[in-house]
Design an enzyme around this catalytic site. Structure first.
Site, PDB file in Angstrom:
ATOM      1  N   TYR A   1      31.560  39.105  39.650  1.00 54.83           N
ATOM      2  CA  TYR A   1      30.541  38.075  40.471  1.00 54.83           C
ATOM      3  C   TYR A   1      29.463  38.004  39.810  1.00 54.83           C
ATOM      4  O   TYR A   1      28.842  39.191  39.299  1.00 54.83           O
ATOM      5  CB  TYR A   1      30.632  38.399  41.994  1.00 54.83           C
ATOM      6  N   CYS A   2      28.449  36.898  40.008  1.00 55.62           N
ATOM      7  CA  CYS A   2      27.253  36.632  39.682  1.00 55.62           C
ATOM      8  C   CYS A   2      26.592  36.211  40.757  1.00 55.62           C
ATOM      9  O   CYS A   2      26.730  36.412  41.880  1.00 55.62           O
ATOM     10  CB  CYS A   2      26.950  36.022  38.340  1.00 55.62           C
ATOM     11  N   TRP A   3      25.451  35.281  40.882  1.00 56.25           N
ATOM     12  CA  TRP A   3      24.773  34.882  41.815  1.00 56.25           C
ATOM     13  C   TRP A   3      25.373  33.948  42.591  1.00 56.25           C
ATOM     14  O   TRP A   3      25.880  34.049  43.745  1.00 56.25           O
ATOM     15  CB  TRP A   3      23.519  34.310  41.333  1.00 56.25           C
TER      16      TRP A   3
ATOM     17  N   TYR B   1      27.746  36.312  44.657  1.00 59.69           N
ATOM     18  CA  TYR B   1      26.870  37.206  45.925  1.00 59.69           C
ATOM     19  C   TYR B   1      26.487  36.296  46.778  1.00 59.69           C
ATOM     20  O   TYR B   1      26.590  36.744  47.897  1.00 59.69           O
ATOM     21  CB  TYR B   1      25.899  37.897  45.238  1.00 59.69           C
TER      22      TYR B   1
END
Length: 353
Positions: free
Chosen positions: A97-99, A126
């Site tokens: 995952y990222c932002w 996130y």
């Protein structure tokens, strides 16, 4: 299933412990503020690189920024695969995952899927996880029966929680999660407090895996622990729960505090800095007397006077005002602060559950 698979957190959560690795592809600074519990940080852009690409995007063009970003992202992903994942078998299952937008995690997921790993990318990143935590913390605490360990400062509440946990009881130690002992002298010199977001994520992570059939032991806390706020729904549920009143002779409480606050005993200047925070309640003259005692090494009588003049009166007012069931609390007497005394008390409470 076709990989990389794109799944929401609601879809991922029931099987989240089945993933071999949870990879946070955000920058180290983003990761440090908060992350999915158990995640490791494999940034596809460093903090400085993210700023560099963002500046190029604003000052030159999206096209030039994307070219630079592609170079940096490809280089960083290659390094992570070479140094951390090259030995993983075909069955290795990462969650990435990222932002929010998925560009950073999507790049890593695409490359790993082309290698042949069954990769899952978190849809919404996130930010979606954060939304899930906030929603859960508004509802989840109401499902639990809490047992609140009450007692004035130095009565051994935190030690009892630790022994209860060792005995297999369900314990939510908010002060340990917050890296703070809760009072004006409660900061831990060797450990910084987490961010508010990380504090909430860690609370959620503990509650999420407790068994609803059994009670959760927790300490009688204020709304704030150091700089952190206890989630409102959790605080409300704790304050209306059954109480256990822990008692300990004041001489033993002084001994316990001398042990727990040894860093202040060793550093009177540090202690005096914290004591200054009490001036608004007790006046500069009284606090000055306490500071002189600290400087003179008279810490034990100082602790005794602080209990008598500051902590105990504050506790007496707060506990009756904030904990509705305290008047019918189960009384639990400790004779001393020996390990045997805490073990006996913990066994009694755990058996009574």
């Amino acid at each position: 299933m076709k990989y990389p698979a794109l799944l929401s957190f609601e879809e991922v959560f029931p099987q989240i412990r089945q993933f071999d690795t949870i990879i946070d592809a955000r920058t180290p600074a983003e990761f440090a503020e908060d992350r999915i519990p158990g995640a490791i940080n494999c940034p596809v852009l460093s903090d400085a690189e993210r700023v560099q690409v963002g500046t190029l995007y604003k000052q030159v063009s999206a096209f030039e920024a994307k070219k630079l970003g592609a170079v940096l992202v490809a280089r960083n992903i290659a390094q992570h695969i070479e140094t951390q994942f090259i030995g993983k078998p075909r069955e290795w299952t990462p969650l990435i995952y990222c932002w929010r937008g998925g560009n950073r995690s999507g790049a890593m997921a695409h490359i790993m899927a082309r290698i042949g790993w069954p990769v899952v990318q978190l849809d919404g990143g996130y930010k979606e996880f954060r939304r899930y935590v906030i929603g859960s913390l508004a509802q989840l605490p109401q499902q639990f029966a809490f047992k609140v360990i009450c007692g004035p400062t130095g009565s051994g509440k935190s030690r009892l929680l630790q022994v209860l946990e060792q005995q297999g009881a369900q314990v939510l130690d908010l002060e340990r999660i917050a890296a703070h002992r809760g009072s004006v002298l409660g900061n831990l010199p060797q450990e910084a407090q987490p961010s508010q977001k990380a504090f909430e994520s860690r609370i959620w992570d503990k509650l999420q895996y407790f068994d609803l059939r059994y009670p959760v032991f927790v300490e009688s806390e204020s709304k704030k622990i150091g700089n952190l706020r206890v989630p409102e729904a959790l605080m409300e549920q704790i304050r209306k729960s059954a109480c256990i009143a822990l008692t300990l002779p004041r001489t033993e409480r002084v001994r316990l505090l001398m042990d727990d606050y040894a860093h202040f005993v060793a550093d009177p200047a540090l202690l005096n800095t914290q004591l200054a925070c009490l001036s608004y309640q007790h006046g500069r003259e009284k606090v000055g007397e306490w500071q002189q005692m600290a400087t003179a090494g008279q810490v034990e009588p100082l602790v005794d006077e602080l209990l008598l003049k500051h902590y105990d009166p504050a506790y007496a007012q707060s506990i009756k005002r904030n904990f509705g069931q305290f008047s019918t609390a189960q009384i639990l007497d400790l004779a001393d602060i020996s390990p045997e005394a805490f073990l006996q008390a913990a066994r009694q409470l755990h058996q009574d559950k």
